[in-house]
Design a protein around this motif. Structure first.
Motif, PDB file in Angstrom:
ATOM      1  N   LEU A  62      54.751  66.799  16.309  1.00 40.15           N
ATOM      2  CA  LEU A  62      55.608  67.761  15.603  1.00 40.15           C
ATOM      3  C   LEU A  62      56.580  68.422  16.568  1.00 40.15           C
ATOM      4  CD1 LEU A  62      53.073  69.498  13.169  1.00 40.15           C
ATOM      5  CD2 LEU A  62      54.944  67.957  12.547  1.00 40.15           C
ATOM      6  N   ASP A  63      56.098  68.734  17.756  1.00 40.96           N
ATOM      7  CA  ASP A  63      56.954  69.377  18.744  1.00 40.96           C
ATOM      8  C   ASP A  63      58.140  68.481  19.107  1.00 40.96           C
ATOM      9  OD1 ASP A  63      57.304  71.676  20.637  1.00 40.96           O
ATOM     10  OD2 ASP A  63      57.182  70.059  22.103  1.00 40.96           O
TER      11      ASP A  63
ATOM     12  N   GLY B 243      60.948  68.811  16.713  1.00 40.72           N
ATOM     13  CA  GLY B 243      61.549  70.126  16.573  1.00 40.72           C
ATOM     14  C   GLY B 243      60.758  71.127  15.768  1.00 40.72           C
ATOM     15  N   VAL B 244      59.477  70.866  15.548  1.00 37.02           N
ATOM     16  CA  VAL B 244      58.637  71.766  14.758  1.00 37.02           C
ATOM     17  C   VAL B 244      57.546  72.333  15.666  1.00 37.02           C
ATOM     18  CG1 VAL B 244      57.067  71.971  12.790  1.00 37.02           C
ATOM     19  CG2 VAL B 244      59.114  70.516  12.620  1.00 37.02           C
ATOM     20  N   THR B 245      57.471  73.643  15.751  1.00 37.13           N
ATOM     21  CA  THR B 245      56.517  74.313  16.629  1.00 37.13           C
ATOM     22  C   THR B 245      55.284  74.744  15.848  1.00 37.13           C
ATOM     23  OG1 THR B 245      58.249  75.109  18.094  1.00 37.13           O
ATOM     24  CG2 THR B 245      56.157  76.295  18.161  1.00 37.13           C
ATOM     25  N   THR B 246      54.123  74.550  16.457  1.00 37.31           N
ATOM     26  CA  THR B 246      52.849  74.939  15.858  1.00 37.31           C
ATOM     27  C   THR B 246      52.429  76.297  16.396  1.00 37.31           C
ATOM     28  OG1 THR B 246      52.176  72.620  15.722  1.00 37.31           O
ATOM     29  CG2 THR B 246      50.450  74.288  15.536  1.00 37.31           C
ATOM     30  N   HIS B 247      52.038  77.187  15.507  1.00 34.10           N
ATOM     31  CA  HIS B 247      51.547  78.512  15.883  1.00 34.10           C
ATOM     32  C   HIS B 247      50.097  78.643  15.426  1.00 34.10           C
ATOM     33  CE1 HIS B 247      55.750  79.830  16.540  1.00 34.10           C
ATOM     34  NE2 HIS B 247      56.002  79.050  15.499  1.00 34.10           N
ATOM     35  N   PHE B 248      49.236  79.087  16.340  1.00 29.77           N
ATOM     36  CA  PHE B 248      47.836  79.347  16.015  1.00 29.77           C
ATOM     37  C   PHE B 248      47.623  80.858  15.964  1.00 29.77           C
ATOM     38  CE2 PHE B 248      47.843  75.174  17.888  1.00 29.77           C
ATOM     39  CZ  PHE B 248      46.892  74.463  17.163  1.00 29.77           C
ATOM     40  N   ARG B 249      46.919  81.318  14.969  1.00 25.52           N
ATOM     41  CA  ARG B 249      46.595  82.735  14.852  1.00 25.52           C
ATOM     42  C   ARG B 249      45.193  82.884  14.288  1.00 25.52           C
ATOM     43  NH1 ARG B 249      46.470  84.234   9.646  1.00 25.52           N
ATOM     44  NH2 ARG B 249      47.779  83.180   8.100  1.00 25.52           N
ATOM     45  N   ALA B 250      44.712  84.102  14.293  1.00 25.82           N
ATOM     46  CA  ALA B 250      43.382  84.387  13.745  1.00 25.82           C
ATOM     47  C   ALA B 250      43.459  84.504  12.220  1.00 25.82           C
ATOM     48  CB  ALA B 250      42.832  85.672  14.337  1.00 25.82           C
TER      49      ALA B 250
ATOM     50  N   LEU C 140      53.729  76.682  10.795  1.00 28.38           N
ATOM     51  CA  LEU C 140      54.730  75.866  11.468  1.00 28.38           C
ATOM     52  C   LEU C 140      56.121  76.465  11.290  1.00 28.38           C
ATOM     53  CD1 LEU C 140      53.463  72.429  10.096  1.00 28.38           C
ATOM     54  CD2 LEU C 140      52.903  73.409  12.326  1.00 28.38           C
ATOM     55  N   THR C 141      56.954  76.334  12.304  1.00 25.84           N
ATOM     56  CA  THR C 141      58.353  76.760  12.213  1.00 25.84           C
ATOM     57  C   THR C 141      59.257  75.698  12.808  1.00 25.84           C
ATOM     58  OG1 THR C 141      58.219  77.948  14.327  1.00 25.84           O
ATOM     59  CG2 THR C 141      57.810  79.222  12.313  1.00 25.84           C
ATOM     60  N   ILE C 142      60.469  75.627  12.299  1.00 24.67           N
ATOM     61  CA  ILE C 142      61.460  74.696  12.834  1.00 24.67           C
ATOM     62  C   ILE C 142      62.184  75.377  13.987  1.00 24.67           C
ATOM     63  CG2 ILE C 142      63.579  73.417  12.346  1.00 24.67           C
ATOM     64  CD1 ILE C 142      62.634  73.161   9.448  1.00 24.67           C
ATOM     65  N   GLU C 143      62.102  74.780  15.160  1.00 24.23           N
ATOM     66  CA  GLU C 143      62.761  75.321  16.338  1.00 24.23           C
ATOM     67  C   GLU C 143      64.041  74.556  16.671  1.00 24.23           C
ATOM     68  OE1 GLU C 143      61.792  78.105  17.726  1.00 24.23           O
ATOM     69  OE2 GLU C 143      60.095  78.198  16.326  1.00 24.23           O
ATOM     70  N   ASN C 144      64.110  73.297  16.230  1.00 16.24           N
ATOM     71  CA  ASN C 144      65.288  72.475  16.511  1.00 16.24           C
ATOM     72  C   ASN C 144      65.660  71.736  15.225  1.00 16.24           C
ATOM     73  OD1 ASN C 144      66.998  70.209  17.273  1.00 16.24           O
ATOM     74  ND2 ASN C 144      66.406  70.610  19.397  1.00 16.24           N
ATOM     75  N   GLU C 145      66.664  72.237  14.538  1.00 18.18           N
ATOM     76  CA  GLU C 145      67.054  71.680  13.242  1.00 18.18           C
ATOM     77  C   GLU C 145      67.477  70.216  13.362  1.00 18.18           C
ATOM     78  OE1 GLU C 145      66.972  72.693  10.217  1.00 18.18           O
ATOM     79  OE2 GLU C 145      66.597  74.855  10.318  1.00 18.18           O
ATOM     80  N   GLU C 146      68.160  69.873  14.434  1.00 23.20           N
ATOM     81  CA  GLU C 146      68.650  68.501  14.591  1.00 23.20           C
ATOM     82  C   GLU C 146      67.496  67.518  14.710  1.00 23.20           C
ATOM     83  OE1 GLU C 146      71.614  65.873  17.503  1.00 23.20           O
ATOM     84  OE2 GLU C 146      71.383  68.040  17.809  1.00 23.20           O
ATOM     85  N   LEU C 147      66.501  67.860  15.519  1.00 22.74           N
ATOM     86  CA  LEU C 147      65.332  66.993  15.648  1.00 22.74           C
ATOM     87  C   LEU C 147      64.523  66.950  14.354  1.00 22.74           C
ATOM     88  CD1 LEU C 147      64.029  67.927  19.229  1.00 22.74           C
ATOM     89  CD2 LEU C 147      65.215  65.830  18.527  1.00 22.74           C
ATOM     90  N   ALA C 148      64.348  68.099  13.715  1.00 20.66           N
ATOM     91  CA  ALA C 148      63.578  68.164  12.477  1.00 20.66           C
ATOM     92  C   ALA C 148      64.221  67.337  11.373  1.00 20.66           C
ATOM     93  CB  ALA C 148      63.423  69.620  12.036  1.00 20.66           C
ATOM     94  N   GLN C 149      65.538  67.243  11.412  1.00 26.36           N
ATOM     95  CA  GLN C 149      66.256  66.489  10.386  1.00 26.36           C
ATOM     96  C   GLN C 149      65.849  65.025  10.382  1.00 26.36           C
ATOM     97  OE1 GLN C 149      68.078  68.012   8.264  1.00 26.36           O
ATOM     98  NE2 GLN C 149      69.164  66.383   7.179  1.00 26.36           N
TER      99      GLN C 149
END
Length: 597
Positions: free
Chosen positions: A466-467, A470-477, A584-593
């Motif tokens: 995913l990275d 262009g998609v970043t993974t976030h881990f939380r409680a 998940l969030t998109i950090e790089n629109e071009e790659l995510a596309q």
């Protein structure tokens, strides 16, 4: 088989709504066998659990053409033998129908529903012979219609009359729905699609029609319109809060909450419930190609009298579970953010499953009969879902194929190859079919990934992939027991580890499931414990997480409980919640596309 034999004739009618009973009559134009063997399946294709449908046959008898009784002997839990003396034989029986699911039969004042595996006996000697099926209006309320995808020969405006099927396998592919219902109809690429909504609702039918049409267009565009069918029916049973779906060759049976369908006032809102409904519709329609036609060899002619094993369910349910929500994005029904929320929830479920470290996805597929479909309190520690892990494997494959082929191919390429070489031909797949498709069909070698993903419990490389797109993974409680992930945390409260599932009862908190190596298990809790007090104060009506958050991390708090009626006290150590919740969030629109575009 003697060419002069006429088709088998089935007649089905409603016997009693209040008693939940169907009447069935089976006429067999037999001239060659002194005995006939009758049976009812013990499981239904698409749902891998022995259900013993024959337990619901209340009465059964056999008659000859003159109405005289013939000897009928039950041979085992699901089969009978009739002494026919070579004469025409009539089997008369009653079926109890009160299983509100999409796997069996149900009848009450709201609607009636029946899968063929619950109501139509197979004549073993004639299982490959065509049959005439008569849907009898008698016993049905005047306002009810009969809805089915079974080919009609002479039917009235309410759907009752004469139908026909080509074999017993074909007969059980067409569920019956009796109801006063609303219908939605539209045509895509020459196929008439119909959604039937039974059970009452306040839904915006035009919106459902618009969105459903987009899903049908997407799937037909992916696979092509060479299914050989002219009609497809979404048979939808609406209830208070149920959920389920089961695919068939020309239809699907859906069970869903009427409260989650969109109303007219919600026209511009995509609720979580409605998104779930569209995902369910997408999932079951996808199975029309990928399960009902493309399927493991062992399921081409399955033995419905006993378990039928395959290690390939991760392909069929897993890939479908990837495409169901992904198709909503590609159809323009939901946004990228909405899709990533759903994917984050899927990844969260996998991350929280300790069983992923114990059971491989191929084992999960093979053991579906005893482990996945018969889950107990230790399921979270002992098994992994071939739906969930299979979907994440599909995600990884999609991204890996794009990478390895420089975006020439994708998982779509695999699906089209499967359809062309296995689905259209109904040839059946082997366990290594995905490896073969990638190698022979696309010229790609992903064998190392597939071996690890399928035959080990190693973690899947979804985060790194995913990275790269262009998609970043976030881990939380986790913020609470109802937190299913997919979104950032909406609270700044301290998050406490429970490591268990529970329900709030009038007399306390009832433990339902305990996760290994987490706080509840370390404290010695087990399923069935009823927690009544924390640090001497009653827990009734309180949130266990909220109460524990009042103590310092590492503190041991006295916990009072009842275990099988005996009062006990344990020390519950306050641990911080593990970061097992994903968004998940998109950090790089071009790659995510390259993936989401």
């Amino acid at each position: 088989m003697h060419p002069a034999n006429k088709p088998l004739q089935y007649k089905i009618a409603i016997s009693s709504i209040s008693q939940h009973v169907f009447d069935v009559e089976l006429e067999i134009d037999n001239r060659q066998y002194d005995t006939l063997n009758l049976s009812l399946p013990t499981w239904i294709p698409g749902s891998y659990m022995v259900r013993d449908f024959a337990k619901n046959i209340l009465q059964i008898c056999a008659l000859n053409e003159k109405g005289n009784t013939l000897a009928i002997e039950q041979k085992d839990k699901q089969s009978w033998q009739v002494s026919t003396e070579g004469e025409k034989t009539i089997i008369v029986y009653k079926v109890y129908a009160f299983d509100l699911s999409i796997r069996a039969a149900f009848l009450d004042s709201e609607f009636g529903f029946a899968n063929g595996t619950s109501v139509f006996l197979q004549v073993d000697e004639f299982k490959d012979q065509p049959s005439d099926v008569y849907m009898v209006e008698e016993g049905s309320p005047a306002s009810w219609h009969l809805y089915t995808a079974m080919p009609g020969k002479q039917i009235d405006e309410r759907g009752y009359g004469h139908y026909e099927t080509s074999s017993y396998a074909d007969l059980i592919e067409h569920p019956l729905l009796y109801a006063q219902a609303d219908t939605i109809s539209f045509e895509v690429q020459g196929i008439e699609f119909k959604m039937v909504l039974a059970g009452g609702h306040n839904a915006d039918l035009e919106r459902i029609k618009t969105d459903l049409e987009k899903i049908c267009q997407h799937h037909l565009k992916l696979f092509g319109n060479d299914l050989g069918i002219k009609q497809y029916v979404f048979q939808t049973l609406l209830s208070e809060s149920d959920f389920g779906g089961l695919e068939h060759t020309h239809s699907t049976a859906l069970l869903f909450s009427r409260n989650d369908l969109p109303g007219l006032a919600q026209r511009d809102t995509m609720t979580d419930g409605y998104r779930s409904f569209l995902g369910l519709c997408s999932h079951e329609l996808f199975h029309t190609w990928h399960v009902k036609r493309i399927k493991p060899k062992t399921y081409l002619t399955p033995d419905l009298s006993k378990e039928c094993y395959s290690e390939q369910l991760w392909i069929y349910e897993g890939f479908t579970s990837y495409y169901d929500d992904f198709s909503l994005l590609r159809s323009g029904i939901i946004s990228k953010e909405s899709y990533l929320e759903l994917l984050g929830q899927t990844l969260t479920r996998l991350q929280r499953t300790q069983g992923r470290k114990v059971q491989t996805v191929t084992q999960s597929s093979f053991e579906a009969w005893t482990k996945f479909y018969k889950q107990d309190e230790n399921a979270i520690n002992g098994i992994v879902s071939y739906y969930i892990k299979g979907a994440v494997i599909a995600l990884c494959l999609d991204l890996l194929i794009k990478q390895s082929s420089k975006h020439i191919y994708s998982l779509d390429s695999v699906m089209r190859f499967l359809w062309k070489h296995y689905g259209k031909e109904l040839s059946g797949t082997d366990d290594n079919v995905i490896q073969q498709v990638l190698s022979d069909g696309l010229g790609l070698d992903l064998s190392q990934f597939l071996h690890s993903a399928l035959y080990t419990t190693d973690e899947l490389p979804w985060q790194a992939l995913l990275d790269e797109f262009g998609v970043t993974t976030h881990f939380r409680a986790r913020t609470g027991i109802k937190d299913i992930g997919g979104k950032p945390s909406q609270t700044s409260d301290n998050c406490i580890d429970l490591g268990m599932a529970y329900s709030s009862e009038p007399a306390g908190i009832l433990v339902q499931q305990v996760t290994n190596n987490r706080a509840a298990e370390k404290a010695g809790l087990q399923k069935g414990d009823r927690l009544v007090a924390l640090n001497g104060w009653e827990l009734k009506g309180k949130s266990l997480e909220t109460e524990l958050a009042k103590f310092e991390l590492g503190q041991k708090v006295p916990l009072t409980l009842f275990r099988r009626g005996k009062l006990k006290q344990l020390d519950f150590t306050v641990y911080p919640a593990e970061k097992d919740t994903i968004y998940l969030t998109i950090e790089n629109e071009e790659l995510a596309q390259h993936w989401l575009g």
